[in-house]
Design a protein around this motif. Structure first.
Motif, PDB file in Angstrom:
ATOM      1  N   MET A 110     -78.574  26.351  72.120  1.00 16.51           N
ATOM      2  CA  MET A 110     -79.089  26.715  73.432  1.00 16.51           C
ATOM      3  C   MET A 110     -80.538  27.191  73.256  1.00 16.51           C
ATOM      4  SD  MET A 110     -77.510  29.424  76.245  1.00 16.51           S
ATOM      5  CE  MET A 110     -76.754  30.407  75.003  1.00 16.51           C
ATOM      6  N   ARG A 111     -81.421  26.618  74.025  1.00 13.60           N
ATOM      7  CA  ARG A 111     -82.856  26.936  73.924  1.00 13.60           C
ATOM      8  C   ARG A 111     -83.166  28.385  74.271  1.00 13.60           C
ATOM      9  NH1 ARG A 111     -87.012  23.389  76.543  1.00 13.60           N
ATOM     10  NH2 ARG A 111     -88.261  24.566  75.085  1.00 13.60           N
ATOM     11  N   ALA A 112     -82.296  29.010  75.013  1.00 13.04           N
ATOM     12  CA  ALA A 112     -82.512  30.406  75.406  1.00 13.04           C
ATOM     13  C   ALA A 112     -82.634  31.322  74.199  1.00 13.04           C
ATOM     14  CB  ALA A 112     -81.364  30.868  76.299  1.00 13.04           C
ATOM     15  N   LYS A 113     -81.954  30.974  73.126  1.00 14.49           N
ATOM     16  CA  LYS A 113     -81.946  31.835  71.937  1.00 14.49           C
ATOM     17  C   LYS A 113     -83.345  32.030  71.351  1.00 14.49           C
ATOM     18  CE  LYS A 113     -77.550  32.700  70.758  1.00 14.49           C
ATOM     19  NZ  LYS A 113     -76.871  33.009  69.549  1.00 14.49           N
ATOM     20  N   GLY A 114     -84.170  30.984  71.368  1.00 10.91           N
ATOM     21  CA  GLY A 114     -85.524  31.104  70.825  1.00 10.91           C
ATOM     22  C   GLY A 114     -86.335  32.143  71.575  1.00 10.91           C
ATOM     23  N   ASN A 115     -86.244  32.120  72.910  1.00 12.75           N
ATOM     24  CA  ASN A 115     -86.962  33.116  73.704  1.00 12.75           C
ATOM     25  C   ASN A 115     -86.390  34.507  73.479  1.00 12.75           C
ATOM     26  OD1 ASN A 115     -87.226  30.469  75.693  1.00 12.75           O
ATOM     27  ND2 ASN A 115     -89.071  31.728  75.552  1.00 12.75           N
ATOM     28  N   LEU A 116     -85.080  34.596  73.339  1.00 18.57           N
ATOM     29  CA  LEU A 116     -84.466  35.900  73.113  1.00 18.57           C
ATOM     30  C   LEU A 116     -84.903  36.480  71.767  1.00 18.57           C
ATOM     31  CD1 LEU A 116     -82.628  38.119  74.138  1.00 18.57           C
ATOM     32  CD2 LEU A 116     -80.691  36.881  73.129  1.00 18.57           C
ATOM     33  N   VAL A 117     -84.941  35.660  70.756  1.00 17.00           N
ATOM     34  CA  VAL A 117     -85.391  36.136  69.434  1.00 17.00           C
ATOM     35  C   VAL A 117     -86.828  36.630  69.500  1.00 17.00           C
ATOM     36  CG1 VAL A 117     -85.941  35.376  67.075  1.00 17.00           C
ATOM     37  CG2 VAL A 117     -83.739  34.784  68.104  1.00 17.00           C
ATOM     38  N   ARG A 118     -87.688  35.907  70.213  1.00 14.37           N
ATOM     39  CA  ARG A 118     -89.080  36.364  70.346  1.00 14.37           C
ATOM     40  C   ARG A 118     -89.146  37.684  71.101  1.00 14.37           C
ATOM     41  NH1 ARG A 118     -91.765  30.828  71.798  1.00 14.37           N
ATOM     42  NH2 ARG A 118     -91.796  31.791  73.845  1.00 14.37           N
ATOM     43  N   ALA A 119     -88.356  37.821  72.160  1.00 14.24           N
ATOM     44  CA  ALA A 119     -88.343  39.079  72.912  1.00 14.24           C
ATOM     45  C   ALA A 119     -87.842  40.221  72.037  1.00 14.24           C
ATOM     46  CB  ALA A 119     -87.476  38.943  74.162  1.00 14.24           C
ATOM     47  N   GLU A 120     -86.844  39.942  71.220  1.00 11.56           N
ATOM     48  CA  GLU A 120     -86.283  40.973  70.347  1.00 11.56           C
ATOM     49  C   GLU A 120     -87.243  41.382  69.233  1.00 11.56           C
ATOM     50  OE1 GLU A 120     -81.518  39.998  70.749  1.00 11.56           O
ATOM     51  OE2 GLU A 120     -82.687  38.938  69.226  1.00 11.56           O
ATOM     52  N   ALA A 121     -88.177  40.517  68.894  1.00 11.90           N
ATOM     53  CA  ALA A 121     -89.141  40.840  67.825  1.00 11.90           C
ATOM     54  C   ALA A 121     -89.980  42.055  68.191  1.00 11.90           C
ATOM     55  CB  ALA A 121     -90.038  39.637  67.531  1.00 11.90           C
ATOM     56  N   GLY A 122     -90.145  42.286  69.478  1.00 14.14           N
ATOM     57  CA  GLY A 122     -90.849  43.475  69.934  1.00 14.14           C
ATOM     58  C   GLY A 122     -92.342  43.430  69.683  1.00 14.14           C
ATOM     59  N   ARG A 123     -92.939  44.581  69.823  1.00 16.14           N
ATOM     60  CA  ARG A 123     -94.395  44.710  69.724  1.00 16.14           C
ATOM     61  C   ARG A 123     -94.796  44.978  68.290  1.00 16.14           C
ATOM     62  NH1 ARG A 123     -98.094  48.346  73.479  1.00 16.14           N
ATOM     63  NH2 ARG A 123     -99.847  47.007  73.030  1.00 16.14           N
ATOM     64  N   PHE A 124     -94.773  43.946  67.497  1.00 13.70           N
ATOM     65  CA  PHE A 124     -95.097  44.092  66.074  1.00 13.70           C
ATOM     66  C   PHE A 124     -96.594  44.187  65.836  1.00 13.70           C
ATOM     67  CE2 PHE A 124     -94.444  39.636  67.088  1.00 13.70           C
ATOM     68  CZ  PHE A 124     -95.630  39.058  66.665  1.00 13.70           C
ATOM     69  N   SER A 125     -97.379  44.007  66.899  1.00 11.03           N
ATOM     70  CA  SER A 125     -98.833  44.100  66.822  1.00 11.03           C
ATOM     71  C   SER A 125     -99.350  44.584  68.173  1.00 11.03           C
ATOM     72  CB  SER A 125     -99.399  42.709  66.499  1.00 11.03           C
ATOM     73  OG  SER A 125    -100.795  42.689  66.687  1.00 11.03           O
ATOM     74  N   PRO A 126    -100.457  45.324  68.207  1.00 13.42           N
ATOM     75  CA  PRO A 126    -100.992  45.786  69.495  1.00 13.42           C
ATOM     76  C   PRO A 126    -101.401  44.639  70.416  1.00 13.42           C
ATOM     77  CG  PRO A 126    -102.261  46.736  67.654  1.00 13.42           C
ATOM     78  CD  PRO A 126    -101.233  45.823  67.073  1.00 13.42           C
ATOM     79  N   GLU A 127    -101.633  43.468  69.837  1.00 13.20           N
ATOM     80  CA  GLU A 127    -102.017  42.312  70.646  1.00 13.20           C
ATOM     81  C   GLU A 127    -100.836  41.726  71.421  1.00 13.20           C
ATOM     82  OE1 GLU A 127    -103.092  42.551  67.383  1.00 13.20           O
ATOM     83  OE2 GLU A 127    -105.123  43.138  67.939  1.00 13.20           O
ATOM     84  N   VAL A 128     -99.628  42.083  71.022  1.00 15.71           N
ATOM     85  CA  VAL A 128     -98.431  41.619  71.733  1.00 15.71           C
ATOM     86  C   VAL A 128     -98.242  42.527  72.943  1.00 15.71           C
ATOM     87  CG1 VAL A 128     -95.939  41.247  71.617  1.00 15.71           C
ATOM     88  CG2 VAL A 128     -97.374  40.740  69.620  1.00 15.71           C
ATOM     89  N   LEU A 129     -98.295  41.938  74.112  1.00 18.10           N
ATOM     90  CA  LEU A 129     -98.186  42.711  75.349  1.00 18.10           C
ATOM     91  C   LEU A 129     -96.738  42.778  75.818  1.00 18.10           C
ATOM     92  CD1 LEU A 129    -101.228  41.179  77.258  1.00 18.10           C
ATOM     93  CD2 LEU A 129    -101.176  43.256  75.852  1.00 18.10           C
ATOM     94  N   TYR A 130     -96.391  43.881  76.457  1.00 15.41           N
ATOM     95  CA  TYR A 130     -95.048  44.002  77.015  1.00 15.41           C
ATOM     96  C   TYR A 130     -94.794  42.901  78.046  1.00 15.41           C
ATOM     97  CZ  TYR A 130     -94.492  48.496  74.700  1.00 15.41           C
ATOM     98  OH  TYR A 130     -94.378  49.492  73.763  1.00 15.41           O
ATOM     99  N   GLU A 131     -95.837  42.497  78.759  1.00 22.69           N
ATOM    100  CA  GLU A 131     -95.697  41.418  79.728  1.00 22.69           C
ATOM    101  C   GLU A 131     -95.184  40.141  79.066  1.00 22.69           C
ATOM    102  OE1 GLU A 131     -98.192  43.542  79.425  1.00 22.69           O
ATOM    103  OE2 GLU A 131     -99.359  43.714  81.263  1.00 22.69           O
ATOM    104  N   ASP A 132     -95.706  39.848  77.883  1.00 21.56           N
ATOM    105  CA  ASP A 132     -95.305  38.639  77.173  1.00 21.56           C
ATOM    106  C   ASP A 132     -93.871  38.741  76.668  1.00 21.56           C
ATOM    107  OD1 ASP A 132     -97.842  37.638  77.661  1.00 21.56           O
ATOM    108  OD2 ASP A 132     -98.624  38.327  75.738  1.00 21.56           O
TER     109      ASP A 132
END
Length: 116
Positions: free
Chosen positions: A1-23
């Motif tokens: 299921m393609r949804a898993k890829g987006n979920l994994v990215r969301a779960e990765a969290g803010r590992f860098s200040p450049e990663v925005l909560y919006e994203d």
């Protein structure tokens, strides 16, 4: 299921200040949208090209599926599909918003997997 890829990215969290909560919230929304569309496909229920979580949930209900309230709550994620991609069109997305979006996405993906 393609949804898993987006979920994994969301779960990765803010590992860098450049990663925005919006994203991260966008990835949570995409995980929910793709999971619900996968379920619609499995139920042979047609759907339009849309990012509207509420509409996708309505179509699942029309197909005869009972939608629990904890899944219906995911309709709030629709905001992150488009509006947050245009700076100034939305209130600031805080860590608490992200954590709520992530929790909703995790619940929906798990629920959809159980339905499939």
């Amino acid at each position: 299921m393609r949804a898993k890829g987006n979920l994994v990215r969301a779960e990765a969290g803010r590992f860098s200040p450049e990663v925005l909560y919006e994203d991260l919230c966008f990835d949570a929304q995409q995980a929910v949208e793709k999971a619900l569309k996968a379920l619609l496909v499995a139920r042979k229920q047609p759907f339009p090209k849309t990012h509207d979580i509420s509409l996708l949930l309505q179509l699942l209900a029309i197909s005869g599926l009972a939608i629990p309230s904890f899944i219906q709550a995911a309709d709030t994620l629709t905001l992150y599909a488009v509006a947050t991609r245009y700076p100034g069109d939305y209130p600031e997305v805080a860590e608490a918003d992200y954590l709520e979006a992530l929790q909703l996405a995790q619940r929906v993906v798990a629920w959809v997997e159980a339905q499939l």
